[in-house]
Design a protein around this motif. Sequence first.
Motif: not given
Length: 311
Positions: A171-197
């Motif tokens: 339920e992220m407040p985005v309408l395009t999945g996968g792009v950067q969210i400029s309001d977020y200070p950092g990479d909102h997927f960083h944890y997800v990428f690392n956990k899967i990796l």
Amino acid sequence: MSKRSRDLPRRSCLSVPGSSERFLQKGPTIQADMTFLDLEDSVAPLEKVEARNKVVDAIKNLDWGDRVLCVRVNAWDTIWTYGDVIDVVSGSGERLDEIMMPKVQTASDVVAMDLLLTQIEKNAGLPVGHIGIEAQIETALGLINVEEICAASPRLETIVFGPADFAASMEMPVLTGGVQISDYPGDHFHYVFNKILMAGRANGLQVIDGPFLKIKELDLLRDYCMRTRTLGYDGKWALHPDQVTLINEIYSPTQEQFDKAWAIIDAYKQATESDRKGAVMFGDEMIDEASRKMAMKFISRGERAGLKRSN
Ligand code: GLV
Ligand code: MG
């Protein structure tokens, strides 16, 4: 697992809608390392059953070269999964390397697919274990269980992040999945990428990043690819031929990195085998056994990408 495809490169993984004869015909002409014919979200519900025949025809009658060839079936919480798998695997013969499972939530989803595949392989006269599995992590529950999922079956070849469905599931407040969210200070997927990796690597799987939906924005795609390439991902999905070229380039080592990796291997061999030293200077840096391991990764990826050592 499919012995043929397990170690093939998957820098670019091209999605082809299984209901479109035009796109299916075009698929083999696009130089992606891996191609998957989709029966899931790019196919309308009313076309799903008919698309199975189109996909089987395309696998049997078109020349896909030696790329990894996969079909994405519908998820277990739909009415289509077993029909997709039975029709596609029994009809396609040995050229089909893998089934991709979307929205994998628990290890038992993978175990169920493994058991079904074994029965179909036996009935269809295919070698047992021939069909590999790609598992997409694209829900909150799937991410929580990713470690068990990656260990669930020897058929697993890759673990794949699905940013669009994942954004919806979270339920992220985005309408395009996968792009950067400029309001977020950092990479909102960083944890997800690392956990899967980490889960993928701990189980010897290739780890793949999902689609980038802004098809025309190649500069943005480049930035986006750098995020997962830098972490160590093997490749990324492509939704359009223009994305394939760029993705192949980004997920290959540069010639300079490839040559440096070979030079490290040579220097380390000299140090350990002739000079009997475990650590040695290489230019202004110290190298040791860990450097050899890092260098070997660049070499195997570079070789998969067709690089040759410079003279
Ligand atoms: C891919 O399937 C995604 O949901 O991003
Ligand atoms: Mg998805």
